[in-house]
Write a protein that holds these residues in place. Structure first.
Motif, PDB file in Angstrom:
ATOM      1  N   UNK A   8      57.006 -97.414  64.881  1.00 16.66           N
ATOM      2  CA  UNK A   8      56.287 -96.168  65.182  1.00 16.66           C
ATOM      3  C   UNK A   8      54.880 -96.473  65.690  1.00 16.66           C
ATOM      4  N   UNK A   9      54.200 -97.420  65.037  1.00 14.24           N
ATOM      5  CA  UNK A   9      52.846 -97.758  65.477  1.00 14.24           C
ATOM      6  C   UNK A   9      52.860 -98.425  66.860  1.00 14.24           C
ATOM      7  N   UNK A  10      53.938 -99.163  67.143  1.00 13.18           N
ATOM      8  CA  UNK A  10      54.076 -99.709  68.499  1.00 13.18           C
ATOM      9  C   UNK A  10      54.072 -98.585  69.526  1.00 13.18           C
ATOM     10  N   UNK A  11      54.826 -97.534  69.236  1.00 13.40           N
ATOM     11  CA  UNK A  11      54.859 -96.396  70.148  1.00 13.40           C
ATOM     12  C   UNK A  11      53.498 -95.743  70.304  1.00 13.40           C
ATOM     13  N   UNK A  12      52.760 -95.637  69.176  1.00 14.77           N
ATOM     14  CA  UNK A  12      51.429 -95.011  69.214  1.00 14.77           C
ATOM     15  C   UNK A  12      50.469 -95.839  70.068  1.00 14.77           C
ATOM     16  N   UNK A  13      50.470 -97.151  69.846  1.00 16.03           N
ATOM     17  CA  UNK A  13      49.568 -98.007  70.621  1.00 16.03           C
ATOM     18  C   UNK A  13      49.958 -98.009  72.108  1.00 16.03           C
ATOM     19  N   UNK A  14      51.257 -97.992  72.387  1.00 21.18           N
ATOM     20  CA  UNK A  14      51.695 -97.949  73.786  1.00 21.18           C
ATOM     21  C   UNK A  14      51.189 -96.691  74.480  1.00 21.18           C
ATOM     22  N   UNK A  15      51.252 -95.556  73.786  1.00 20.65           N
ATOM     23  CA  UNK A  15      50.758 -94.299  74.356  1.00 20.65           C
ATOM     24  C   UNK A  15      49.263 -94.398  74.636  1.00 20.65           C
ATOM     25  N   UNK A  16      48.504 -94.957  73.685  1.00 22.48           N
ATOM     26  CA  UNK A  16      47.049 -95.080  73.858  1.00 22.48           C
ATOM     27  C   UNK A  16      46.727 -95.954  75.073  1.00 22.48           C
ATOM     28  N   UNK A  17      47.416 -97.097  75.155  1.00 23.17           N
ATOM     29  CA  UNK A  17      47.125 -98.012  76.269  1.00 23.17           C
ATOM     30  C   UNK A  17      47.501 -97.384  77.613  1.00 23.17           C
ATOM     31  N   UNK A  18      48.654 -96.732  77.674  1.00 19.68           N
ATOM     32  CA  UNK A  18      49.094 -96.116  78.935  1.00 19.68           C
ATOM     33  C   UNK A  18      48.168 -94.982  79.342  1.00 19.68           C
ATOM     34  N   UNK A  19      47.784 -94.150  78.378  1.00 20.34           N
ATOM     35  CA  UNK A  19      46.900 -93.025  78.687  1.00 20.34           C
ATOM     36  C   UNK A  19      45.532 -93.519  79.150  1.00 20.34           C
ATOM     37  N   UNK A  20      45.071 -94.627  78.545  1.00 18.41           N
ATOM     38  CA  UNK A  20      43.787 -95.194  78.985  1.00 18.41           C
ATOM     39  C   UNK A  20      43.913 -95.748  80.401  1.00 18.41           C
ATOM     40  N   UNK A  21      45.015 -96.438  80.676  1.00 20.55           N
ATOM     41  CA  UNK A  21      45.221 -97.002  82.016  1.00 20.55           C
ATOM     42  C   UNK A  21      45.308 -95.904  83.080  1.00 20.55           C
ATOM     43  N   UNK A  22      45.812 -94.733  82.688  1.00 22.95           N
ATOM     44  CA  UNK A  22      45.911 -93.617  83.626  1.00 22.95           C
ATOM     45  C   UNK A  22      44.597 -92.848  83.749  1.00 22.95           C
ATOM     46  N   UNK A  66      34.374 -93.954  58.154  1.00 21.36           N
ATOM     47  CA  UNK A  66      34.759 -93.174  59.343  1.00 21.36           C
ATOM     48  C   UNK A  66      33.648 -93.135  60.390  1.00 21.36           C
ATOM     49  N   UNK A  67      32.413 -93.403  59.976  1.00 22.22           N
ATOM     50  CA  UNK A  67      31.320 -93.426  60.950  1.00 22.22           C
ATOM     51  C   UNK A  67      31.452 -94.606  61.910  1.00 22.22           C
ATOM     52  N   UNK A  68      31.990 -95.705  61.404  1.00 25.01           N
ATOM     53  CA  UNK A  68      32.057 -96.930  62.207  1.00 25.01           C
ATOM     54  C   UNK A  68      32.793 -96.747  63.537  1.00 25.01           C
ATOM     55  N   UNK A  69      33.985 -96.136  63.579  1.00 24.53           N
ATOM     56  CA  UNK A  69      34.672 -95.983  64.875  1.00 24.53           C
ATOM     57  C   UNK A  69      33.859 -95.182  65.888  1.00 24.53           C
ATOM     58  N   UNK A 112      35.858 -96.208  75.603  1.00 23.98           N
ATOM     59  CA  UNK A 112      35.304 -95.890  74.284  1.00 23.98           C
ATOM     60  C   UNK A 112      36.279 -95.089  73.445  1.00 23.98           C
ATOM     61  N   UNK A 113      36.956 -94.083  74.063  1.00 23.07           N
ATOM     62  CA  UNK A 113      37.938 -93.278  73.327  1.00 23.07           C
ATOM     63  C   UNK A 113      39.111 -94.155  72.898  1.00 23.07           C
ATOM     64  N   UNK A 114      39.523 -95.070  73.791  1.00 15.73           N
ATOM     65  CA  UNK A 114      40.614 -95.973  73.440  1.00 15.73           C
ATOM     66  C   UNK A 114      40.239 -96.810  72.212  1.00 15.73           C
ATOM     67  N   UNK A 115      39.033 -97.359  72.248  1.00 20.41           N
ATOM     68  CA  UNK A 115      38.573 -98.149  71.095  1.00 20.41           C
ATOM     69  C   UNK A 115      38.529 -97.292  69.836  1.00 20.41           C
TER      70      UNK A 115
END
Length: 597
Positions: free
Chosen positions: A258-272, A33-36, A278-281
């Motif tokens: 479901x994971x597609x939806x999760x990744x889509x949310x992450x990418x959209x929120x980062x783009x906004x 968990x330290x790695x991320x 760093x948080x996206x990664x």
């Protein structure tokens, strides 16, 4: 899961090791968990550097060093956990195997009347392998998986609670679907295990009787029977695997959506601009880490199903009623001339094997101390059954068997059997040396005592001609020895035990004339002062005993001396007449009594 917990309860002494594995696996999860977080910090710092919002490369180098330290720690802890898991699995296998073997040794003869030896062995290998494999995986993976899931959900919730909720829903739904799937899987696994056990049982039986198989040219048929069982397991596996993987693909496909939806949310929120790069990664790595426990859950459940099926077979054997609660303590030999002869009495004994017709019916007779008594009757008439009852391999359905007035049912088994020496018609030897086989009932016997017993049994001469002598290996069941040689070793084994009661299932039946004379002379010395019960296969043996007991249809027909029964017109008189006739028809009739001229 309850059966696995019962298994761990059986091996309580492994709990400290199990706890150490859990701690190590949790540490592995922690370093993972330290790695991320390190990657997030490095990503943000690099982005700031490229945008001119920060300066200095040293921080990036230190973050790379921190990532190396975390990875090295994870590597070391993973291997420590693996080492502990391997040793614990080996110790668990040893514990379960020992308990299983001890139970088998304590089970009554009736259990083995309905089980193939190979099936018993195959069940041990299959069930314990599946259980130990699962316990090892569970210890190394489950708690690590739980810590990872909890940490990922907590961290994700800190940044975005909707993402955490989506992740949290996945686990119980996936586990529920997997549990439903496993119900049918268990039924199919039981069918497959049954075929594997039967195939393994036949395999061991055929290898053990390979000379018979080759003599009757049945290699091809035995292979076909064996292959047929494995073809059935393949068919069952196809059905089982098709069902499991169809359901697994359905589960995983739903998760992928479901994971597609999760990744889509992450990418959209980062783009906004809601999340930094760093948080996206960080979130991508956390979600990726969250995927692994979900898919690993399928492997854990699969392994767990096999372990549960295996543990049921193990516990089924452990639940069998044994002859005693624990194995008997070793009983020292009574000594060749130290035990006074005893009286053996059968009092209205009746017995049958299971639901079959009675083999013995109201049998009563008494063998006086030091007396030699021969049993005579048709093959299958109950002669060997009387010996089994005397040894308490079985218990009478009715009546009593007494030694010096004491019911054998009230005697400790080790005391009863320690006082009876037996030479079976078929010599039963073990792999190992000649010395070990002669001293099987008296492991602490001196070399001189072993040689003396061999001399009395007429075995010393042929043993001396073997290059390794008494240290010669005789192979499985004594395959390197002739029938007569094996029988002489078995006689020597009984002589060294020196019990006050002697049972001879015609100990000289497999010997040639010269060997028979040598052994018979030793048996005469052995029987002196001992109560002896002889299952007779030669008329020459019968004529030299004190009394004869004849059995007809499971009942005592006559009791008397050889001279008395020779004139009575009964079974013994018939045998004498058949021997004198020596026609083909009469010789065939003699064989019905297991009598050899």
């Amino acid at each position: 899961m309850r059966s696995i917990i019962r298994i761990l309860g059986v091996a309580r002494d492994l709990w400290p090791t199990y706890a150490a594995i859990v701690v190590a696996s949790l540490a592995v999860a922690g370093t993972g968990l330290l790695t991320p977080f390190i990657v997030k910090a490095a990503t943000d710092h690099v982005v700031d550097l490229t945008q001119g919002n920060a300066s200095g490369i040293a921080t990036v180098v230190w973050l790379a060093a921190a990532l190396l330290a975390a990875d090295l720690a994870n590597t070391v802890l993973t291997n420590v956990s693996g080492y502990l898991g391997d040793t614990m699995a080996a110790r668990l296998r040893a514990t379960l195997s020992s308990r299983y073997y001890a139970k088998l040794l304590a089970l009554p003869q009736r259990y083995y009347d309905h089980e193939l030896t190979g099936t018993v062995i195959n069940r041990l290998s299959r069930s314990i392998t599946s259980v130990t494999g699962f316990v090892n995986m569970f210890a190394n993976s489950f708690f690590q998986m739980i810590l990872t899931v909890v940490a990922v959900l907590a961290i994700t919730a800190y940044y975005s609670w909707p993402l955490a909720v989506l992740l949290a829903v996945i686990y119980p739904v996936f586990l529920w679907l997997t549990t439903i799937t496993s119900a049918r899987w268990q039924v199919l696994e039981a069918e497959k295990n049954q075929d594997l056990d039967v195939a393994g049982g036949r395999f061991a039986e055929v290898i053990g009787q390979i000379r018979v198989v080759k003599s009757f040219v049945q290699e091809r048929r035995e292979l076909e029977v064996f292959d047929d069982r494995y073809r059935r397991t393949v068919r069952t596996t196809r059905t089982q695997s098709r069902y499991w993987h169809t359901m697994d693909a359905t589960r995983r496909g739903a998760l992928n959506v479901i994971f597609f939806g999760i990744f889509a949310i992450i990418f959209v929120q980062t783009a906004r601009g809601v999340f930094t790069i760093g948080v996206m990664v960080l979130l991508i790595q956390l979600v990726t880490m969250a995927r692994q426990p979900v898919f690993m859950m399928s492997m854990v459940v699969d392994s767990g199903q096999r372990a549960i099926a295996g543990s049921r077979d193990w516990f089924a054997v452990m639940a069998e009623l044994g002859e005693r609660d624990e194995l008997p303590a070793p009983v020292p030999p009574t000594g060749r001339a130290t035990s006074a002869p005893v009286e053996v009495a059968f009092d209205h004994v009746s017995f049958g094997y299971g639901d079959d017709d009675a083999v013995l019916r109201d049998v009563s007779f008494t063998i006086r101390p030091g007396e030699r008594v021969a049993l005579v009757g048709e093959s299958g008439g109950g002669k060997s059954t009387l010996v089994s009852l005397l040894l308490r391999l079985y218990s009478p359905d009715q009546g009593q068997i007494r030694i010096d007035g004491t019911d054998v049912a009230s005697l400790p088994l080790e005391e009863l059997r320690g006082g009876i020496g037996v030479v079976f018609q078929e010599a039963a030897l073990f792999s190992g040396t000649i010395r070990e086989n002669i001293a099987y009932g008296a492991p602490d016997a001196t070399p001189e005592a072993v040689v003396e017993a061999a001399r009395s049994a007429g075995a010393h001469e042929f043993v001396s001609r073997i290059p390794a002598g008494y240290d010669a290996e005789i192979g499985e069941r004594g395959l390197k020895l002739s029938g007569g040689q094996k029988q002489r070793i078995a006689v020597a084994r009984a002589m060294l035990k020196g019990a006050p009661v002697l049972v001879l299932d015609e100990a000289t039946s497999a010997l040639d004339s010269r060997s028979e004379r040598l052994v018979q002379a030793g048996l005469d010395r052995l029987m002196a002062g001992r109560t002896t019960l002889i299952i007779a296969h030669r008329l020459s043996t019968i004529s030299s005993v004190d009394r004869i007991i004849t059995l007809r249809d499971g009942r005592v027909d006559e009791i008397g001396t050889p001279d008395e029964l020779a004139a009575s017109g009964g079974i013994y008189a018939e045998l004498l007449a058949l021997q004198a006739s020596a026609t083909t028809r009469d010789l065939k009739r003699l064989r019905q009594f297991d009598i050899r001229v």
